[in-house]
Structure formats: C-alpha cells, structure tokens
Design a protein around this motif. Structure first.
Motif, PDB file in Angstrom:
ATOM      1  N   MET A   1       2.889  -0.424  11.287  1.00  0.00           N
ATOM      2  CA  MET A   1       2.081   0.111  10.205  1.00  0.00           C
ATOM      3  C   MET A   1       2.816  -0.056   8.885  1.00  0.00           C
ATOM      4  SD  MET A   1       0.687   3.647  11.854  1.00  0.00           S
ATOM      5  CE  MET A   1       1.122   3.608  13.595  1.00  0.00           C
ATOM      6  N   ASP A   2       2.082  -0.368   7.867  1.00  0.00           N
ATOM      7  CA  ASP A   2       2.689  -0.526   6.552  1.00  0.00           C
ATOM      8  C   ASP A   2       1.648  -0.084   5.523  1.00  0.00           C
ATOM      9  OD1 ASP A   2       3.905  -1.230   4.255  1.00  0.00           O
ATOM     10  OD2 ASP A   2       4.153  -3.356   4.732  1.00  0.00           O
ATOM     11  N   PHE A   3       1.926   1.042   4.872  1.00  0.00           N
ATOM     12  CA  PHE A   3       0.963   1.593   3.917  1.00  0.00           C
ATOM     13  C   PHE A   3       1.304   1.216   2.483  1.00  0.00           C
ATOM     14  CE2 PHE A   3      -1.646   4.506   6.515  1.00  0.00           C
ATOM     15  CZ  PHE A   3      -0.919   4.521   7.695  1.00  0.00           C
ATOM     16  N   ALA A   4       2.207   0.251   2.316  1.00  0.00           N
ATOM     17  CA  ALA A   4       2.643  -0.098   0.960  1.00  0.00           C
ATOM     18  C   ALA A   4       2.104  -1.454   0.543  1.00  0.00           C
ATOM     19  CB  ALA A   4       4.163  -0.124   0.898  1.00  0.00           C
ATOM     20  N   TYR A   5       1.959  -1.629  -0.744  1.00  0.00           N
ATOM     21  CA  TYR A   5       1.632  -2.935  -1.282  1.00  0.00           C
ATOM     22  C   TYR A   5       2.925  -3.728  -1.424  1.00  0.00           C
ATOM     23  CZ  TYR A   5      -2.775  -0.670  -2.369  1.00  0.00           C
ATOM     24  OH  TYR A   5      -3.955  -0.004  -2.267  1.00  0.00           O
ATOM     25  N   GLN A 303      -8.927  10.986   0.312  1.00  0.00           N
ATOM     26  CA  GLN A 303      -7.840  10.174   0.882  1.00  0.00           C
ATOM     27  C   GLN A 303      -8.308   9.477   2.156  1.00  0.00           C
ATOM     28  OE1 GLN A 303      -5.370   9.646  -0.946  1.00  0.00           O
ATOM     29  NE2 GLN A 303      -4.038  11.368  -1.355  1.00  0.00           N
ATOM     30  N   ARG A 306     -10.161   6.462   1.203  1.00  0.00           N
ATOM     31  CA  ARG A 306      -9.223   5.412   0.793  1.00  0.00           C
ATOM     32  C   ARG A 306      -8.605   4.743   2.025  1.00  0.00           C
ATOM     33  NH1 ARG A 306      -3.704   5.377   0.259  1.00  0.00           N
ATOM     34  NH2 ARG A 306      -3.611   7.595   0.720  1.00  0.00           N
ATOM     35  N   LEU A 307      -8.163   5.564   2.970  1.00  0.00           N
ATOM     36  CA  LEU A 307      -7.481   5.007   4.140  1.00  0.00           C
ATOM     37  C   LEU A 307      -8.444   4.234   5.043  1.00  0.00           C
ATOM     38  CD1 LEU A 307      -5.123   8.033   4.811  1.00  0.00           C
ATOM     39  CD2 LEU A 307      -4.402   5.719   4.200  1.00  0.00           C
ATOM     40  N   MET A 308      -9.684   4.707   5.153  1.00  0.00           N
ATOM     41  CA  MET A 308     -10.652   3.962   5.966  1.00  0.00           C
ATOM     42  C   MET A 308     -10.926   2.595   5.336  1.00  0.00           C
ATOM     43  SD  MET A 308     -13.530   6.404   7.574  1.00  0.00           S
ATOM     44  CE  MET A 308     -13.088   7.665   8.765  1.00  0.00           C
ATOM     45  N   LEU A 310      -8.771   0.924   3.467  1.00  0.00           N
ATOM     46  CA  LEU A 310      -7.587   0.099   3.700  1.00  0.00           C
ATOM     47  C   LEU A 310      -7.535  -0.390   5.152  1.00  0.00           C
ATOM     48  CD1 LEU A 310      -4.976   2.020   1.534  1.00  0.00           C
ATOM     49  CD2 LEU A 310      -6.005  -0.209   1.072  1.00  0.00           C
ATOM     50  N   ARG A 311      -8.069   0.422   6.049  1.00  0.00           N
ATOM     51  CA  ARG A 311      -8.141  -0.035   7.443  1.00  0.00           C
ATOM     52  C   ARG A 311      -9.061  -1.256   7.549  1.00  0.00           C
ATOM     53  NH1 ARG A 311     -10.552   3.578  12.333  1.00  0.00           N
ATOM     54  NH2 ARG A 311     -12.368   3.562  10.958  1.00  0.00           N
ATOM     55  N   SER A 314      -7.314  -4.184   6.117  1.00  0.00           N
ATOM     56  CA  SER A 314      -6.265  -4.661   7.019  1.00  0.00           C
ATOM     57  C   SER A 314      -6.873  -5.513   8.122  1.00  0.00           C
ATOM     58  CB  SER A 314      -5.504  -3.483   7.647  1.00  0.00           C
ATOM     59  OG  SER A 314      -4.935  -2.655   6.657  1.00  0.00           O
ATOM     60  N   MET A 315      -8.029  -5.081   8.620  1.00  0.00           N
ATOM     61  CA  MET A 315      -8.672  -5.843   9.698  1.00  0.00           C
ATOM     62  C   MET A 315      -9.143  -7.202   9.203  1.00  0.00           C
ATOM     63  SD  MET A 315     -10.818  -2.970  11.802  1.00  0.00           S
ATOM     64  CE  MET A 315     -11.166  -4.069  13.167  1.00  0.00           C
ATOM     65  N   ARG A 318      -6.271  -9.457   8.899  1.00  0.00           N
ATOM     66  CA  ARG A 318      -5.791  -9.952  10.195  1.00  0.00           C
ATOM     67  C   ARG A 318      -6.753 -10.936  10.839  1.00  0.00           C
ATOM     68  NH1 ARG A 318      -3.116  -5.281  14.025  1.00  0.00           N
ATOM     69  NH2 ARG A 318      -1.483  -4.612  12.591  1.00  0.00           N
TER      70      ARG A 318
END
Lengths: 401, 392
Positions: A1-5, A303, A306-308, A310-311, A314-315, A318
């Motif tokens: 996991m990596d939550f950083a830019y 938040q 935001r995280l959903m 980013l998920r 991320s997908m 990938r």
C-alpha cells in the motif's frame, strides 16, 4: 500500500497551483461566476482553457497519438482536483472519452480526442428516455439502417449539454428483435444534423440561477427530439448491437475521478472553513459541540470519498477492471453529499434558505442551492439504487430479483 | 499512490488467512469464552512458531521488523476469526516498549514476546473512561530507588493471562494534566494486585485491577518520570489503529457470512438475496467495511512513514465504531431469528464487534479530537492534508 504521491506528482500539483494563482485572475473568476465554466464560455475563460490545454493538462492520461500526454490516471486526478476546486472542469469526466478510446476506430479517435482536448468538440449524453432512465437497456430510440446510413427517430431526456455541445453521444436500438441488451448501438452525432430539436427543461436551480460552484447547479437541461435524423454508418462507436457493453464500460470509468468526488465533498471543506471564519451574529458555530461533532463526522465521510476515489484510480492504474468499486464510489459520494448539505442547512438555520441574489444570504446562497443540487447527484449518471444493484450483482454475485 | 495491497502484503494476508482459518474454528472461540484463562495456549504457541508474534518486533530483538501496515493486515485476520488470544494487548505493550523502552527493557522483554513466552497487557483506564490525561489518578510515588503505586485500573485486557503489565500513573499534579504522567512495567504476579473479573458482552477477559502499594524498581519506568504522556498517547493511537484493523477483519467476515446466507436462504420461492431490500443491505455492508478498511490502513501506513497520524486514527476509529457495528447489526437482521440463537455462530461476531467499538475511544471522543484539530488549524482545511492533533 502506498498512500503518497510521487515527487513528480507533488511537483505537478505545485505547478498546477502556481498556474492557477498566476492565470486565473479576478476577471476570469468573475467571468466564470457569470457564465459558469462549461456553457457559453466567455472569451477570458476560453483563453484560459487554451492555456490549460497548451500545458498538456487536458486529457493528460490519454495516449500521445490522440493529443494526450500518455500520463498516469493519478496525474490526471491531480490536475482535475486542483481545477475542480476553483470550479473549472478539465478532466473530461462524463465526456464519453473512455468509451471512444476503448471502442473507437482509429479515425474516430484521431478526430474526437484532440477536439475534446482543444475544446472544439464536446458531448451531450443521449441515454435516458421519457419512459425510463434506470432501465436504460429498455430504450426505444430507433436507428434503422438505410444503405450506408442510419436513420434515427426517438426522444432523449436530460440531455443537459445539448444546447451548447457539438455532438451527442447517442444510444439507440438497432435490433428490436434481439434481447434488450443485445440490440443497442452507440452513435456520435453532430448536433447540427438536420432533424435534431432541443427543447429546454428548466431545473429548480433556475430563477435565481445557482452561483458558480454549486453542486448540480445547472439551471437548464433539455429534451432532445430526433426526427428522421440521417447519419452515415461511420458515426457508430464500436460494433453494431454491442452498444450496451461499450456504453456500460465508458460509464463505469466516467463515474470515477476527482471531479465526481469533489462534487460531493467540497461542501465539507467549505462549511468547515466558513465556520472557522464567520459567525451568525453572536452565534459562533465552532463553539457549539453539536455542530463541531457533526463537522467532524462529515469530514470523516469526506475522507472515505477521497479514499474510494483513490482506490478506483489505483485500480485503473494497475489496469484492473472494476467489479463494483466504481459503483461503490457513486453510492458513497452522493449519499454523503446529501448528508452534508442537509446538515449544513441545520447549522445555518434560517440563513440556510437564502438563495443567490437575496439580501443577507451567505456566500451567494451556495449552501441553499447545494441543498437543491446534492440529491441530484444520487439520481444522475446511474442512481444510487441502480448502483446498489450493480454492487450486489457484479461485486457480490447476488441473484437478480 | 496505490492504495491497494502490494504483492508482499497480499502474500502475508493470504498466509495469515490460511493459518487462522485452519487453526481457529468457532468451536475454539466458544470454548475460550468458557475457560478461565480466556485464551488458547496452543494457538498462541502456533502463532509464535509461524512468526506472527515476532512480526513487528525489530530484528535486533529477535523479530522480523515489519511495520504497522503489515501488523495491521495480520491483526485483521485475527479479527476475522475472532482469535481468542491476547495478541492485541501484547502487541500494544510491546510496541510501546519497542518505541520508548530502554535497551535493557527491550532486551529483557521483546525476544520473549517474539518467542511466545511473554504475554503483555496495559492498564490505562480508570473510573472516568475517557482516553484523556486528566483521567489518570493512580498515584506513583518515588521512594528511593522504588516507585510505589496505588490506585484502581479499569477494563484491563487479559490481566490474568499476562506476565507483565504497563501501568500509567501520576507522579505529580501539574497545571497541564499531561505533565506528571509516568509509565512503568510490572510483573502481574505481584501480591499488590487484586484483579476483579468483569462480565462483558464479548465474554472476553477484562478486569478491574486494584493496586495497593505496588513497589517497582526505578528501572521499570519506561521513558522519563513525569514525562510519560507522549508515550501513552502514541501507545493509545497505535493500539487504536490495530483495534480498527481487528474490527475491519471481523466486520468483513460478518458481512460475508450474511451475503452467503442471503444467497442460500429461500423465502417466497427465491433466494432472499434476490430481494432488493436484502441485496442493498449487502451492498451497504460492503461499502461500509471498505471505508473502514481504507481509513484504517491509511492511518497505519502513515505510522510507517513517520507522518502525523493521530487524526487519521481518530477518523478510522470513529468510522469503524459506527459502520462495523452497523454491519454486524445488518448481518443479524439478514439472518433473522436464527442469528441470535446461542447455537448459531453469528452472535460471536456481533458481540465482539459491539464491545470493540466501545474500547479505545468512542465515536464522540474521536470526533471531538478531529473537530478540535480542524478548528485549530491555521487557515483553510482540505481533505487529504496532514492535520496535526491538538494537545497530544
């Protein structure tokens, strides 16, 4: 996991922020306030778009051969996020671009994508019809082949951009005898084709018009009629009768991203930042524990939005395909947007009802207009209830009713 | 930016899942509810053999040196099967020792933990159950080389099973309640302790621990005398984040049991999952737990990056409290009457999830902390920013 830019991404964000503070002048802000960022752009706003486009920031994740930068979806997210915060849409969300990239012919990609980047081409979505929106596959608008052409007859609802877009992204039935999902095709049609009539439908954001940055602040949408509209077969996107799958895939990708997320969460930041700086007479909202508890609650929900997002990003990055994650985002964000606007109205009390232009309103009435706009995001582009069906069926493998 | 688990993290998750699903059937969970010790020594020793206990202990003290994210992944798996082992309390205390202990304290304790030969717990809460420095009234008095402690600690986890306990006490009363807090570690078999068991909905082992003239050597103090609050605050944050991970695992499993049930249970001639009133509940549970998971792992990841994480922990716990319990309740609702029959397993999850939502900070406590930080922040706030907590 990596939550950083990455450092490059942090630099990109700073570059965009610097660009905004340098180029988005008070005059441009005023013009955007006046005309909105999407429709009937004023000349200053058009100039701004040109500059943004020159920076390579529109369609940043699209391939280079079609005018994009071949950048990552996260880069695009960063650019979208920064511009969305000042109310300028640059991401091409809801544009149909993902479907064109996936299913378009070489000719279509070379024609439409650079045009969308330069701003010369824009789409109105022609999906919903009078007899049904949620049951989209039941659409009745007909496209009948006639030699090398198709002839289109039917009616589309809520074609919001139809009065200023150059094209319509139309779903029509090409095989009435096939099962309903298997007889649909998609067409990319110039709006100036003879036989297309646009009639305005005015929303509850009209009279007074919502201030800029309102969640679903469009004062106008449309119904669009197609009467013997003749188009060449080359206007078809993807294969004949495969339109449902092309459209569904494009919608799935269009539902995610920074602009969707910010549409729902900018309210949280706005109300928190407003209460930090303002009071209602002697009433300091930040001293009221019932208000601050609610503010924190909304912040946490924001938040999660935001995280959903980013998920989903991320997908995409990938190269994975969503089963339900895009829909999950399109459930959580609108539901959250509603919770926020309704909570804000209880924080502001009587002032929460004052619209744009009213004496004594707060921030041009944006919070009042949001109350009329936020619930729309749970209806538009796939309702929350339809999205929950998708999570159940595609994500969890539950049976149909 | 890639918020999904990477290959190594997926491998660890898969192997932890396989281990705990094999080693910890619900029959074991039920058996331990009725046992005096409250935990399975056999499972504990297997956990140590496989390396789960040494995972987050630094390599120089006999561990594998993984960070909080990895520990959180494994903690999630223990939550999934409701593993009846003192893993959470032992990890909470060993992280505090690892982060703040003297070299000797680390040498004495951490290798034993890694080998499964030392069970730890920690005693913070008192009569006022909030996680604030002003709630600490247990006194510590320095007499020569000894620290003499008197007071009553509440809700101490696994005290009977533990070999050592970290105690938070007050060695002086200052204007700022954060000053004068001292932390030490003591053997639990000291006769100065009287442990009174509490009966909880999780049927786990918590006690009220009365401390009468407990005398420990000054060497048992972790960190500096009177300056223990930052250590305590850090320990509570890490413990809270790990509890969130445990909640996420348990709530995820609870939702999966309900989804599976909805596919197989028929009513009115069809599986109940074909009814939208049921399928939408399934979608809600999934989305809620997703949110809990994302918030929890962002907090754990920030710990590994040395970024501020206190607000992220509060976000995660506050959200987990509400949504994990809502998930467990929804799972019960989908199951109907059978779900709350003792002979059916489902309540094992409901009762624990409910209990964990009350530990390490209520929804209101955490939201208060977030609100204070939002208001105290100089200038406008923005989602995704690093936000510093106030008064930690």
């Amino acid at each position: 996991m990596d939550f950083a830019y990455t450092t490059e991404q942090e630099n990109l964000r700073q570059e965009v922020q610097a660009f905004i503070s340098e180029n988005v002048t008070e005059e441009i802000r005023t013009e955007i306030e006046q005309f909105g960022s999407r429709q009937n752009r004023g000349s200053l706003t058009s100039g701004l778009y040109k500059k943004i486009s020159d920076m390579g920031w529109i369609g940043i994740s699209w391939p280079k051969e079609y005018g994009g930068q071949g950048g990552s979806r996260i880069d695009q997210y960063i650019v979208e996020e920064e511009f969305s915060r000042i109310g300028v849409q640059v991401g091409g969300a809801g544009s149909g671009a993902p479907a064109i990239l996936a299913a378009g012919t070489e000719e279509q990609k070379k024609y439409f994508l650079p045009g969308m980047i330069s701003g010369d081409i824009s789409f109105a979505l022609g999906f919903t019809e009078p007899q049904g929106g949620a049951d989209l596959a039941g659409l009745q608008c007909r496209a009948v082949r006639d030699g090398d052409d198709f002839v289109i007859n039917g009616q589309k609802m809520y074609t919001t951009a139809a009065h200023y877009a150059t094209h319509v992204y139309l779903m029509a039935r090409t095989d009435p005898d096939a099962p309903k999902h298997k007889g649909i095709s998609i067409f990319l049609i110039p709006m100036d084709t003879p036989g297309i009539t646009v009639r305005p439908l005015w929303t509850i954001q009209n009279e007074p018009k919502a201030p800029h940055k309102t969640t679903y602040g469009d004062d106008r949408t449309n119904e669009t009629f197609f009467e013997n509209v003749r188009i060449p077969a080359s206007a078809m996107l993807g294969e004949e009768n495969q339109g449902w799958y092309v459209g569904a895939m494009g919608l799935n990708l269009d539902r995610v991203g920074a602009s969707r997320y910010l549409l729902s969460v900018r309210r949280d930041e706005d109300i928190i930042n407003w209460t930090k700086e303002n009071s209602l007479g002697n009433y300091q909202l930040t001293d009221d524990p019932s208000v601050t508890d609610r503010l924190a609650d909304l912040w946490i929900d924001g938040q999660v939005c935001r995280l959903m997002t980013l998920r989903s990003m991320s997908m995409v990055e990938r190269g994975e395909t969503f089963t339900y994650e895009g829909s999950a985002e399109k459930i959580w964000a609108p539901e959250h947007g509603v919770r926020t606007t309704e909570s804000v109205s209880q924080m502001l009390g009587l002032y929460g009802q004052l619209l744009n232009g009213s004496e004594d309103n707060i921030e041009d009435g944006v919070f009042a207009h949001n109350l009329m706009g936020a619930f729309q995001s749970g209806i538009n582009h796939g309702s929350v209830q339809v999205m929950k069906d998708q999570v159940s069926r595609r994500g969890l493998g539950l049976p149909r009713g | 930016m890639d918020v999904l688990p990477n290959e190594e993290e997926q491998m660890i998750r898969n192997s932890a899942r396989e281990f705990f699903e094999t080693e910890c059937p619900t029959s074991l969970v039920r058996e331990m509810e009725k046992s005096d010790k409250g935990y399975s020594e056999e499972l504990w020793s297997k956990m140590s053999e496989v390396g789960w206990l040494s995972l987050a202990i630094p390599e120089s003290y006999g561990g594998s040196g993984f960070g909080m994210t990895t520990l959180g992944i494994v903690m999630s798996e223990t939550g999934r099967v409701l593993a009846p082992v003192p893993f959470h309390s032992t990890m909470t205390a060993s992280l505090a020792i690892s982060d703040f202990g003297s070299d000797k304290q680390k040498q004495d304790i951490l290798p034993l933990v890694a080998d499964g030969n030392q069970i730890l717990t920690w005693a913070f809460s008192e009569e006022d159950p909030r996680y604030l420095p002003e709630t600490i009234t247990t006194s510590g008095e320095l007499k020569g080389d000894q620290l003499v402690i008197n007071g009553t600690k509440m809700f101490v986890d696994n005290f009977e099973a533990s070999d050592q306990v970290i105690i938070v006490c007050r060695t002086s009363t200052e204007d700022d309640p954060r000053d004068g807090i001292t932390v030490c570690i003591a053997d639990t078999n000291n006769s100065a302790f009287t442990s009174v068991p509490l009966t909880t909905i999780a049927k786990d082992k918590q006690s009220r621990v009365e401390i009468r003239n407990l005398s420990v050597s000054k060497d048992s103090i972790i960190g500096e005398i009177g300056k223990g609050w930052p250590l305590v605050s850090d320990m509570l944050n890490k413990s809270t984040a790990l509890l969130c991970a445990q909640l996420v695992g348990a709530a995820r499993k609870d939702s999966e049991i309900a989804i599976d049930y909805a596919k197989n249970r028929t009513a009115f001639g069809r599986p109940i999952a074909a009814f939208q009133s049921v399928s939408h509940m399934c979608a809600d549970m999934t989305i809620w737990v997703d949110g809990c998971e994302l918030l929890t792992f962002e907090a754990l990841w920030k710990m590994d990056q040395d970024l501020p994480y206190s607000i992220e922990v509060s976000q995660a716990k506050s959200f987990c409290n509400e949504k994990c319990l809502a998930t467990a309740r929804t799972s019960q609702v989908i199951h109907g009457g059978m779900g709350f029959m003792m002979e059916f397993d489902l309540h094992l999850w409901y009762r624990r999830i409910a209990a964990w939502t009350m530990r390490l900070g209520t929804t209101y406590e955490h939201r208060k902390k977030i609100a204070s930080a939002l208001i105290a922040h100089d200038g406008p706030v923005r989602l995704g920013m690093n936000l510093e907590a106030v008064n930690i």
